[in-house]
Write a protein that holds these residues in place. Structure first.
Motif, PDB file in Angstrom:
ATOM      1  N   LEU A  40      29.991  51.983  37.786  1.00 30.67           N
ATOM      2  CA  LEU A  40      30.287  50.559  37.667  1.00 30.67           C
ATOM      3  C   LEU A  40      31.308  50.298  36.562  1.00 30.67           C
ATOM      4  N   VAL A  41      31.054  50.887  35.390  1.00 26.01           N
ATOM      5  CA  VAL A  41      31.982  50.679  34.273  1.00 26.01           C
ATOM      6  C   VAL A  41      33.358  51.250  34.623  1.00 26.01           C
ATOM      7  N   LEU A  44      35.136  48.945  37.099  1.00 27.39           N
ATOM      8  CA  LEU A  44      35.598  47.718  36.432  1.00 27.39           C
ATOM      9  C   LEU A  44      36.814  48.013  35.565  1.00 27.39           C
ATOM     10  N   LEU A  45      36.769  49.138  34.876  1.00 24.79           N
ATOM     11  CA  LEU A  45      37.875  49.484  33.993  1.00 24.79           C
ATOM     12  C   LEU A  45      39.144  49.745  34.817  1.00 24.79           C
ATOM     13  N   SER A  48      40.464  46.516  36.043  1.00 24.90           N
ATOM     14  CA  SER A  48      41.067  45.689  35.001  1.00 24.90           C
ATOM     15  C   SER A  48      42.542  46.036  34.828  1.00 24.90           C
ATOM     16  N   TYR A  49      42.891  47.278  35.158  1.00 25.85           N
ATOM     17  CA  TYR A  49      44.295  47.666  35.059  1.00 25.85           C
ATOM     18  C   TYR A  49      45.070  47.394  36.327  1.00 25.85           C
ATOM     19  N   TRP A  50      44.441  47.796  37.456  1.00 24.10           N
ATOM     20  CA  TRP A  50      45.253  47.828  38.680  1.00 24.10           C
ATOM     21  C   TRP A  50      44.906  46.744  39.683  1.00 24.10           C
ATOM     22  N   SER A  52      43.341  43.551  38.732  1.00 17.97           N
ATOM     23  CA  SER A  52      42.644  42.608  37.862  1.00 17.97           C
ATOM     24  C   SER A  52      42.472  41.254  38.538  1.00 17.97           C
ATOM     25  N   ILE A  55      38.833  40.708  39.539  1.00 16.34           N
ATOM     26  CA  ILE A  55      37.768  40.466  38.560  1.00 16.34           C
ATOM     27  C   ILE A  55      38.167  39.415  37.535  1.00 16.34           C
ATOM     28  N   ARG A  56      39.375  38.874  37.666  1.00 18.25           N
ATOM     29  CA  ARG A  56      39.766  37.858  36.699  1.00 18.25           C
ATOM     30  C   ARG A  56      38.994  36.561  36.901  1.00 18.25           C
ATOM     31  N   LEU A  58      35.889  36.342  36.981  1.00 21.85           N
ATOM     32  CA  LEU A  58      34.746  36.356  36.069  1.00 21.85           C
ATOM     33  C   LEU A  58      35.136  35.662  34.771  1.00 21.85           C
ATOM     34  N   TRP A  63      31.153  37.900  31.827  1.00 20.47           N
ATOM     35  CA  TRP A  63      31.332  39.264  31.326  1.00 20.47           C
ATOM     36  C   TRP A  63      30.281  39.585  30.264  1.00 20.47           C
TER      37      TRP A  63
END
Lengths: 213, 840
Positions: A40-41, A44-45, A48-50, A52, A55-56, A58, A63
């Motif tokens: 999961l982490v 998400l990570l 967040s880079y590719w 985003s 998940i933006r 959220l 968060w």
């Protein structure tokens, strides 16, 4: 199971008694749970880079309160409760059980096993005789420094501490030979402070003890 | 900021004038350096040297364990190697490394010209170097510590470690710890009192919060270990049986004291690194840190929790299961503030426009490694699983995932991020990426497999293993991984050297960061800022590229030189409004002298020359009196212009000077040590075998009351002295009177010591002796401080305005009075408790 090949004379994942078996189950549950959380982490990570955009949506509150507080609270409450109940089950409670008692004296650098219920026997040095299929309470004492009494295939370890008496309950499902080690660093001979465990069928136990004298 | 008060000199002339005051001379004068720029770098370089030493030791360990039945190193040497590996990495690398980084960065980030106590910085450095040298040199003589880095008794006690190996650890590490305590005190005082004007606490850059909390934890986390080390050294040297179960002591007391320090220690190491991450991630995400307030709450929560879970290192010592459940839950709970930070960082990246660069690569490495370490940490917090995994290579794997993931990866990110500030050059990046991959792959190959090795039953700290347990290929691969890891570190070193040689220069703020440290010239001048800025927003969203030139032009506070003083601003703790001009002491050899004398004390103890040690200790006190003699003014000066149209008093003429707060902080640490001692006494009464003791203190009531009353009178007289001084009268009579009654207290303490039953016979009398020695030290200090205050008045350094000395006399008088009261109550109460002991 991916690690099912983890058999070995000292493997905690190759249990030969109920205590070791229940802890191995706990391990596997935690292993798969941890794998999911790690994934999961990682996802998400990576997002967040590719990715985003996905998940933006959220909010910071989601968060921090959702993932940072809410998720761990749920997971940890379940885990801590389970582990506590499990731990209680592994303790040497005396209600309804009549365990065999064996005294263990640790010293630099050997293990001495005495059998108070069989007067005149022992102590046996470096070899622990126990009946299989019967709970055994081992009372641990030390003559010098701290040692750690551990038979990985049968159950968890407990320290032998000078000035204290600790009791660990173990049970071997089947007759056979198991191996034990000193887990707590105890000086130059720590590496060699191993011992052998021979679990006898209950009907053979007394005879084996007599034979060892 | 546009209104310029100081029209005066050009930026170049101002720079030269300031550098003339703040700079450190060439050649041997370097030994007199007290500047945080120099000492921060020295701390970091020394930490890297120790890291290399610890790394070589780890390579020896991996070489030994690579194959079964290894005959490479015997257990006698192997035990020294793994003990020193842990000790060096923890005490000589990790802690000094972040201290050095914090010393270097913190003043710049909060807009100060130096730390609050520059001489203490230097003294701490010498203690670190000398203590570390003692530890490392002991290896060359084959007498290095060999009881494991947590030194469990009775293995580390005299009968089982008769040589000086354990003494080297106890004395060397305690010596190094002086530097940690010094750093904690001055970092807190600096953050609270020396921020830029307008930087209220909620405008502080997040790194400041992390370091503030870390330093607070050090202040109360280290005293239990220091106390434990002193007690164990006393046991070894003078046969006082604190930990001997045959004479009323208990080996478990050591474990409690050690882990009471040892667990917070993990967070003490992690938090500064997390502070670096919280600073770096927003810069590369190009988005302000999400959840600043939540993170502040999380790190404070982490600090509190970390003091409540030390027992999870002791799940196999036979503590009742219900008590274990409490510590298990607390250990699991600490995952929550950690998760808050992890998700706040990911959210910051998600909401920003992230760019990749070398520091970010290490941030990704951090996420990968640290999250695994956190997850295995939760597993180990579960009591039944801990019973299996404790003391195996699973724990070795876990602790390396946490410490390397939570410290080394972030510090490498921080290194690539801040080295340009130190060197004034940009990294080259050509070697950086392969170096990262070597480290990342090597690390995981080494330590991921160790989880399995541990579950397969391999205990920690065994020197070799037979081939029939199925550990062979796991260990071999771990060793191969270890060597890949080492190559990675070597490449990083090469990369840094290349950067020093060939890196390109830059104008200012190469990463477009928003924190104040990038507003200094790079490399920074000794005084950091030609003028101190006013901060009007959260100090991580500033514009260093605009601010830097303004400050260089002198647009800000204290943009002048005056009397050759090293001036910086002091502010109100919460609001950040300026309230004093702090004059910092200049370069001096005194810290080196005190450091050398301290080394003499330690070496005399090590070689059992106890009377010489006592003499050297006296000499040490004298050197500290010279420190005091070097500061202060002989006349009232009153408010002076500080720039920007305001005038402020000097720090020697206000109530809340950094010196005052420094002593308050020191006393907080001291009180923690005392509390640990009281805890130890009660622990022995309740838990230790062999109570009640054979003989109890008799006739202690009268001398005990004399101690309490005399110490109370000393506190009262010190207060009267301060009041007289405030009313422009002479405090000398009161302060000398305070000294006299403290001397009476000392006499009564000696009387009590003489009345104690043989302290080597039972832990009861040994503990009573320890209490009395504690009182002896504190009434002694109160005596010295009171008499010294009288002398300072006599010499003209004290007036109604310049009242720091009388205030310090009150602080120490009050504390000595409090300690005497509590200590004597405990001393007289122990015989009653002792007769109950064993029955409890």
């Amino acid at each position: 199971m991916p690690l099912a090949g983890c058999t070995g004379l000292l493997s905690t994942l190759d249990p030969a008694g109920p205590a070791a078996a229940s802890i191995a189950t706990l391990w596997w549950v935690m292993f798969y749970g941890a794998t999911v959380l790690f994934a999961l982490v990682a996802v998400l990570l990576a997002m967040s880079y590719w990715r985003s955009g996905l998940i933006r949506r959220l909010t910071p509150l989601q968060w921090i309160l959702g993932l940072g507080v809410g998720m761990p609270v749920v997971v940890l409450t379940a885990l801590v409760t389970t582990a506590f109940v499990q731990g209680e089950g592994l303790l040497p409670h005396r209600d309804g059980v009549r365990p065999v008692t064996i005294s263990v004296l640790a010293r630099q650098w050997r293990w001495e096993f005495a059998y108070p219920e069989s007067p005149g026997v022992g102590p046996t040095i470096g070899v622990l005789h126990m009946p299989a299929g019967v709970p055994v309470d081992l009372t641990l004492e030390s003559a010098d420094v701290i040692h750690g009494f551990w038979i990985p295939r049968l159950g968890g370890k407990l320290d032998a501490i000078p000035g204290h008496v600790n009791v660990v309950r173990l049970l071997a499902d089947q007759p056979g030979r198991y191996h034990g080690v000193c887990a707590e660093f105890c000086g130059d001979g720590h590496t060699q402070m191993r011992f052998e465990v021979i679990a006898h069928a209950p009907e053979d136990y007394q005879a084996a003890l007599e034979a060892s004298r | 900021m546009s209104e310029t008060m100081e029209q005066g000199p050009s930026p170049i002339a101002r720079h030269k004038a300031l550098e003339g005051i703040w700079g450190t001379g060439p050649g041997l004068e370097r030994l007199a350096a007290v500047n945080h720029n120099i000492l921060g770098k020295r701390f970091m370089v020394a930490a890297l040297v120790f890291f290399a030493i610890g790394g070589i030791l780890s390579m020896l360990i991996r070489a030994q364990l690579a194959t079964p039945n290894s005959a490479f190193i015997g257990p006698e040497i192997y035990n020294q190697i793994f003990t020193m590996h842990g000790t060096v990495m923890m005490f000589l690398f990790a802690i000094p490394m972040f201290e050095g980084l914090a010393m270097y960065l913190l003043p710049k980030m909060i807009g100060a010209r130096d730390l609050a106590f520059p001489r203490l910085t230097a003294y701490g450095f010498w203690c670190y170097i000398f203590g570390g040298t003692i530890l490392v040199v002991s290896m060359l003589f084959g007498v290095a510590p060999d009881s494991g880095w947590f030194m469990y008794t009775p293995l580390s006690s005299q009968p089982y470690t008769p040589g000086i190996n354990a003494d080297v650890w106890l004395l060397g590490v305690t010596f190094v710890e002086i530097s940690a305590m010094a750093a904690a005190v001055e970092i807190i005082a600096t953050i609270l009192k020396m921020r830029a004007p307008g930087m209220s606490l909620d405008r502080m850059p997040i790194y400041g919060w992390y370091i503030l909390v870390t330093a607070g934890m050090m202040l109360i986390g280290f005293p239990p270990l220091i106390l434990g080390s002193i007690l164990l050294e006393m046991e070894r040297a003078f046969d006082l049986p604190f930990f001997d179960p045959t004479r009323g002591g208990d080996p478990l007391l050591w474990q409690h004291l050690f882990w009471l320090f040892g667990h917070p220690e993990v967070y003490i190491i992690f938090l500064p690194a997390a502070g670096a991450l919280s600073t770096i991630i927003p810069v590369f995400a190009r988005h302000p840190l999400i959840g600043y307030r939540a993170i502040v709450v999380a790190i404070i929560a982490m600090a509190f929790l970390s003091f409540g879970l030390w027992v999870h290192h002791m799940f196999t010592v036979g503590i009742p299961h219900l008590a274990l459940a409490f510590f298990s839950a607390a250990s699991a709970l600490v995952a929550i503030p950690t998760a808050v930070q992890i998700f706040a960082w990911i959210a910051t990246i998600a909401h920003g426009r992230p760019r990749f660069s070398v520091p970010m690569l290490y941030v990704m490495g951090f996420f990968f490694v640290f999250v695994i370490g956190g997850l295995t940490g939760v597993m180990l917090a579960m009591v039944p699983f801990n019973w299996q995994a404790h003391d195996t290579h699973f724990v070795v794997a876990h602790l390396h995932y946490v410490l390397v993931g939570g410290f080394v990866f972030p510090m490498l990110a921080a290194g690539y991020y801040w080295l340009p500030h130190i060197t004034g050059r940009l990294p080259l990046a050509r070697l950086s990426v392969p170096a990262f991959w070597l480290i990342f792959i090597g690390f995981n190959a080494t330590f991921f497999l160790m989880h399995i090795t541990g579950l397969m039953g391999m205990p920690r700290r065994i020197a070799t293993y037979p081939s029939n347990f199925g550990w062979d290929w796991l260990n071999l691969l771990s060793s191969v991984g270890g060597f890949i890891l080492t190559m990675g570190f070597a490449l990083v070193l090469l990369d840094i050297i290349m950067m020093f040689k060939f890196g390109k220069g830059f104008r200012r703020d190469p990463w477009q960061a928003g924190t104040l440290e990038w507003a200094t010239p790079t490399p920074p001048p000794s005084y950091n800022f030609a003028a101190i800025p006013r901060v009007t927003e959260r100090a991580d969203g500033l514009s260093p590229r605009l601010l830097g030139p303004q400050l260089a032009r002198g647009e800000g506070y204290l943009a002048h030189t005056r009397n050759g003083w090293q001036e910086t601003l002091g502010v109100d703790m919460t609001t950040g409004e300026p309230d004093q001009i702090i004059i910092l002491p200049r370069r001096t050899y005194l810290p080196l002298v005190s450091g050398l004398v301290t080394a003499a004390v330690v070496l005399c103890m090590l070689f059992k020359l106890y009377w010489f040690a006592l003499g050297a200790l006296g000499l040490l006190v004298v050197t500290f009196l010279f420190w005091a003699a070097a500061v202060g003014n002989k006349s009232d000066i009153g408010p002076l212009p500080a720039g920007q149209g305001i005038s402020l008093p000097l720090d020697g003429e206000v109530k809340g000077s950094p010196t005052f707060w420094g002593v308050v902080l020191l006393l907080a640490a001291d009180a923690t040590l005392f509390a640990s001692l009281l805890f130890g006494a009660l622990f022995l009464v309740v838990v230790a075998p062999g109570w009640p003791p054979p003989a109890l203190l008799e006739g202690g009531f009268v001398p005990g009351m004399v101690v309490v009353l005399a110490a109370a009178a000393g506190a009262g007289l010190a207060r009267l002295g301060r009041r007289a001084n405030a009313a422009n009268a002479s405090p000398i009579a009161m302060q000398l009177g305070a000294g006299l009654v403290q001397a009476i207290a000392l006499g009564a303490i000696f009387w009590l010591i003489a009345a104690l039953p043989d302290p080597t016979a039972h832990a009861y009398s040994a503990t009573s002796l320890a209490l009395l020695v504690y009182l002896l030290v504190h009434n002694g200090i109160a005596f010295i401080v009171a008499v010294h205050a009288a002398w300072r008045y006599h010499a003209g350094f004290v007036s109604a305005r310049r009242a720091t000395d009388p205030r310090l006399a009150v602080l120490w008088g009050d504390y000595a009075g409090f300690a005497a009261l509590v200590g004597i109550l405990m001393l007289l109460g122990l015989p009653f408790l002792a007769t109950l002991g064993g029955g409890l």
